[in-house]
Design a protein around this motif. Structure first.
Motif, mmCIF file in Angstrom:
data_model
loop_
_atom_site.group_PDB
_atom_site.id
_atom_site.type_symbol
_atom_site.label_atom_id
_atom_site.label_comp_id
_atom_site.label_asym_id
_atom_site.label_seq_id
_atom_site.Cartn_x
_atom_site.Cartn_y
_atom_site.Cartn_z
ATOM 1 N N PRO A 106 -11.350 -66.165 -68.837
ATOM 2 C CA PRO A 106 -11.599 -67.334 -67.978
ATOM 3 C C PRO A 106 -10.759 -67.354 -66.701
ATOM 4 C CG PRO A 106 -10.391 -67.968 -69.963
ATOM 5 C CD PRO A 106 -10.827 -66.554 -70.158
ATOM 6 N N ARG A 107 -9.561 -66.818 -66.759
ATOM 7 C CA ARG A 107 -8.689 -66.776 -65.570
ATOM 8 C C ARG A 107 -8.662 -65.336 -65.066
ATOM 9 N NH1 ARG A 107 -3.089 -68.862 -67.223
ATOM 10 N NH2 ARG A 107 -2.820 -69.023 -64.937
ATOM 11 N N LEU A 108 -9.605 -65.037 -64.177
ATOM 12 C CA LEU A 108 -9.850 -63.642 -63.797
ATOM 13 C C LEU A 108 -10.148 -63.530 -62.314
ATOM 14 C CD1 LEU A 108 -10.543 -60.636 -64.582
ATOM 15 C CD2 LEU A 108 -12.893 -61.452 -64.919
ATOM 16 N N GLU A 109 -9.524 -62.544 -61.693
ATOM 17 C CA GLU A 109 -9.876 -62.147 -60.329
ATOM 18 C C GLU A 109 -10.351 -60.698 -60.376
ATOM 19 O OE1 GLU A 109 -7.754 -61.392 -55.968
ATOM 20 O OE2 GLU A 109 -6.997 -62.999 -57.279
ATOM 21 N N ILE A 110 -11.487 -60.426 -59.742
ATOM 22 C CA ILE A 110 -12.070 -59.089 -59.733
ATOM 23 C C ILE A 110 -11.723 -58.392 -58.429
ATOM 24 C CG2 ILE A 110 -14.189 -57.736 -59.840
ATOM 25 C CD1 ILE A 110 -13.552 -59.078 -62.435
ATOM 26 N N LEU A 111 -11.270 -57.156 -58.530
ATOM 27 C CA LEU A 111 -11.005 -56.318 -57.363
ATOM 28 C C LEU A 111 -11.905 -55.098 -57.458
ATOM 29 C CD1 LEU A 111 -9.380 -55.499 -54.852
ATOM 30 C CD2 LEU A 111 -7.652 -54.522 -56.389
ATOM 31 N N LEU A 112 -12.905 -55.006 -56.574
ATOM 32 C CA LEU A 112 -13.809 -53.862 -56.574
ATOM 33 C C LEU A 112 -13.202 -52.763 -55.706
ATOM 34 C CD1 LEU A 112 -17.293 -55.615 -56.249
ATOM 35 C CD2 LEU A 112 -16.065 -54.896 -58.316
ATOM 36 N N SER A 113 -12.926 -51.634 -56.336
ATOM 37 C CA SER A 113 -12.216 -50.559 -55.644
ATOM 38 C C SER A 113 -12.430 -49.253 -56.389
ATOM 39 C CB SER A 113 -10.719 -50.893 -55.564
ATOM 40 O OG SER A 113 -9.986 -49.861 -54.958
ATOM 41 N N ARG A 114 -12.300 -48.161 -55.644
ATOM 42 C CA ARG A 114 -12.422 -46.829 -56.229
ATOM 43 C C ARG A 114 -11.267 -45.971 -55.722
ATOM 44 N NH1 ARG A 114 -17.584 -43.909 -57.192
ATOM 45 N NH2 ARG A 114 -18.579 -45.441 -55.841
ATOM 46 N N GLY A 115 -10.633 -45.210 -56.639
ATOM 47 C CA GLY A 115 -9.498 -44.365 -56.276
ATOM 48 C C GLY A 115 -9.924 -43.201 -55.414
ATOM 49 N N PRO A 116 -8.966 -42.374 -55.000
ATOM 50 C CA PRO A 116 -7.566 -42.310 -55.455
ATOM 51 C C PRO A 116 -6.684 -43.386 -54.837
ATOM 52 C CG PRO A 116 -7.970 -40.620 -53.806
ATOM 53 C CD PRO A 116 -9.295 -41.264 -54.078
ATOM 54 N N TYR A 117 -5.547 -43.623 -55.502
ATOM 55 C CA TYR A 117 -4.603 -44.637 -55.071
ATOM 56 C C TYR A 117 -3.236 -44.009 -54.827
ATOM 57 C CZ TYR A 117 -8.232 -47.601 -57.066
ATOM 58 O OH TYR A 117 -9.435 -48.190 -57.350
ATOM 59 N N GLU A 118 -2.439 -44.695 -53.996
ATOM 60 C CA GLU A 118 -1.089 -44.233 -53.687
ATOM 61 C C GLU A 118 -0.066 -45.216 -54.264
ATOM 62 O OE1 GLU A 118 -0.813 -43.723 -49.498
ATOM 63 O OE2 GLU A 118 -2.154 -41.971 -49.452
ATOM 64 N N VAL A 119 1.123 -44.714 -54.525
ATOM 65 C CA VAL A 119 2.155 -45.524 -55.176
ATOM 66 C C VAL A 119 2.490 -46.757 -54.341
ATOM 67 C CG1 VAL A 119 4.545 -45.573 -55.985
ATOM 68 C CG2 VAL A 119 3.131 -43.545 -56.403
ATOM 69 N N ALA A 120 2.642 -46.601 -53.034
ATOM 70 C CA ALA A 120 3.019 -47.738 -52.186
ATOM 71 C C ALA A 120 1.976 -48.846 -52.263
ATOM 72 C CB ALA A 120 3.200 -47.275 -50.743
ATOM 73 N N GLY A 121 0.716 -48.470 -52.250
ATOM 74 C CA GLY A 121 -0.336 -49.463 -52.321
ATOM 75 C C GLY A 121 -0.393 -50.157 -53.672
ATOM 76 N N GLU A 122 -0.170 -49.389 -54.746
ATOM 77 C CA GLU A 122 -0.168 -49.976 -56.087
ATOM 78 C C GLU A 122 1.009 -50.925 -56.264
ATOM 79 O OE1 GLU A 122 -3.106 -49.466 -56.956
ATOM 80 O OE2 GLU A 122 -2.992 -48.203 -58.752
ATOM 81 N N ARG A 123 2.155 -50.521 -55.758
ATOM 82 C CA ARG A 123 3.341 -51.382 -55.862
ATOM 83 C C ARG A 123 3.129 -52.688 -55.104
ATOM 84 N NH1 ARG A 123 6.860 -47.793 -54.544
ATOM 85 N NH2 ARG A 123 6.758 -48.212 -52.307
ATOM 86 N N GLU A 124 2.579 -52.595 -53.898
ATOM 87 C CA GLU A 124 2.334 -53.791 -53.089
ATOM 88 C C GLU A 124 1.325 -54.717 -53.767
ATOM 89 O OE1 GLU A 124 0.537 -56.528 -50.466
ATOM 90 O OE2 GLU A 124 -0.544 -54.779 -51.256
ATOM 91 N N LEU A 125 0.300 -54.135 -54.366
ATOM 92 C CA LEU A 125 -0.720 -54.918 -55.067
ATOM 93 C C LEU A 125 -0.107 -55.686 -56.243
ATOM 94 C CD1 LEU A 125 -3.805 -55.525 -55.386
ATOM 95 C CD2 LEU A 125 -3.868 -53.566 -56.961
ATOM 96 N N MET A 126 0.729 -55.004 -57.024
ATOM 97 C CA MET A 126 1.352 -55.660 -58.177
ATOM 98 C C MET A 126 2.312 -56.761 -57.747
ATOM 99 S SD MET A 126 2.075 -52.383 -60.682
ATOM 100 C CE MET A 126 0.788 -51.171 -61.011
ATOM 101 N N LEU A 127 3.057 -56.542 -56.694
ATOM 102 C CA LEU A 127 3.978 -57.557 -56.201
ATOM 103 C C LEU A 127 3.233 -58.758 -55.631
ATOM 104 C CD1 LEU A 127 6.670 -55.316 -54.456
ATOM 105 C CD2 LEU A 127 6.981 -56.687 -56.535
ATOM 106 N N ARG A 128 2.168 -58.493 -54.897
ATOM 107 C CA ARG A 128 1.410 -59.584 -54.265
ATOM 108 C C ARG A 128 0.784 -60.509 -55.303
ATOM 109 N NH1 ARG A 128 -3.821 -58.434 -52.283
ATOM 110 N NH2 ARG A 128 -3.100 -56.287 -52.035
ATOM 111 N N HIS A 129 0.362 -59.940 -56.424
ATOM 112 C CA HIS A 129 -0.287 -60.745 -57.466
ATOM 113 C C HIS A 129 0.683 -61.135 -58.589
ATOM 114 C CE1 HIS A 129 -4.440 -60.451 -55.980
ATOM 115 N NE2 HIS A 129 -4.126 -59.223 -55.594
ATOM 116 N N HIS A 130 1.965 -60.834 -58.402
ATOM 117 C CA HIS A 130 2.990 -61.197 -59.395
ATOM 118 C C HIS A 130 2.646 -60.651 -60.788
ATOM 119 C CE1 HIS A 130 4.630 -63.850 -56.324
ATOM 120 N NE2 HIS A 130 3.426 -64.393 -56.189
ATOM 121 N N ILE A 131 2.194 -59.413 -60.817
ATOM 122 C CA ILE A 131 1.822 -58.769 -62.072
ATOM 123 C C ILE A 131 3.073 -58.529 -62.918
ATOM 124 C CG2 ILE A 131 0.845 -56.678 -63.107
ATOM 125 C CD1 ILE A 131 -1.222 -58.517 -61.732
ATOM 126 N N ASP A 132 2.981 -58.827 -64.225
ATOM 127 C CA ASP A 132 4.122 -58.534 -65.089
ATOM 128 C C ASP A 132 3.761 -57.623 -66.265
ATOM 129 O OD1 ASP A 132 2.759 -60.389 -66.647
ATOM 130 O OD2 ASP A 132 4.277 -61.964 -66.434
#
Length: 256
Positions: free
Chosen positions: A174-200
């Motif tokens: 019920p509490r969901l945000e969808i991100l449509l995306s296809r790799g490859p991914y880079e570490v800097a971008g993944e880190r920024e994404l997790m920080l921006r969404h307060h991922i734990d």
């Protein structure tokens, strides 16, 4: 010294199963050597990256249908280069190979390895991964694919960011945000994404490969726990872990 590749007999067909990067690389290598390649895609992705050679989309009608296709098209070999979690087609390929007499090769990239600083929690399935989450975090980054999101639909107290190639279908958390995306991914971008969404906490399947490994590095750097779903058991058979190995074996089979 590199092992020399054998010459190729003309007009012999190889069926490559799967839309993985390894499947595309193998198809390209075989086509460049004059081999007729038919790549089979499941059709679950709306706009797949197409390999070189011929392409067919959709199922075969089970093991019997696949065995019939191999026989009718004079296939000299079938290479199962599907995703490590694509169980059904791998099971069908094993039965079809046995029934048709066409040799089967499994090309499977190695899984990821846990290293120093990683806080990994292994699960045998997506439902088991869902059971682990309430004790690990409240804001979850789901990277396990759109088809398994129903396993997390009952976790109403957690917030989810689910990254998929195509939009998922319900039931969904019920509490969901969808991100449509296809790799490859880079570490800097993944880190920024997790920080921006307060991922734990991060959830992933043990898919292996470099295209999506950056999320694991970012989680390690941020000190986040990771729930990793183990790979399913595959049918016994001839297995290689690299495109180069698969190319050598396939060319040898073509010249039997």
């Amino acid at each position: 010294m590199a092992r020399p590749l054998p010459a190729v007999s003309a007009n012999r067909c190889v069926l490559v199963l799967g839309g993985t990067s390894e499947a595309r690389a193998l198809a390209s290598a075989l086509v460049s050597r004059g081999v007729r390649v038919v790549s089979s895609l499941a059709g679950r992705v709306a706009a797949p990256r197409l390999p070189e050679g011929e392409v067919r989309v959709g199922g075969f009608g089970g093991p019997a249908g696949l065995a019939r296709w191999l026989t009718e098209h004079g296939a000299a070999a079938v290479v199962d280069a599907t995703h490590p979690f694509a169980e059904r087609i791998s099971d069908s390929a094993a039965v079809a190979s046995r029934d048709s007499g066409v040799p089967l090769l499994r090309l499977e990239r190695p899984g990821w390895s846990q290293g120093p600083g990683d806080d990994w929690h292994w699960a045998r399935s997506l439902p088991e991964a869902a059971d682990l989450l309430p004790g690990l975090g409240e804001r979850v980054f789901l990277t396990s694919g759109r088809q398994g999101l129903s396993a997390f639909a009952g976790l109403s107290r957690l917030w989810f960011l689910a990254r998929c190639v195509d939009p998922p279908e319900p039931p969904l958390p019920p509490r969901l945000e969808i991100l449509l995306s296809r790799g490859p991914y880079e570490v800097a971008g993944e880190r920024e994404l997790m920080l921006r969404h307060h991922i734990d906490v991060l959830v992933t399947k043990d898919s292996g490969g470099a295209m999506t490994e950056a999320k694991l590095v970012a989680a390690r750097e941020l000190g986040l726990p990771v729930v990793v779903v183990r790979r399913p058991v595959r049918p016994a058979g001839h297995t290689v872990t690299s495109v180069d190995e698969a190319l050598i074996v396939t060319l040898e089979w073509l010249n039997r």
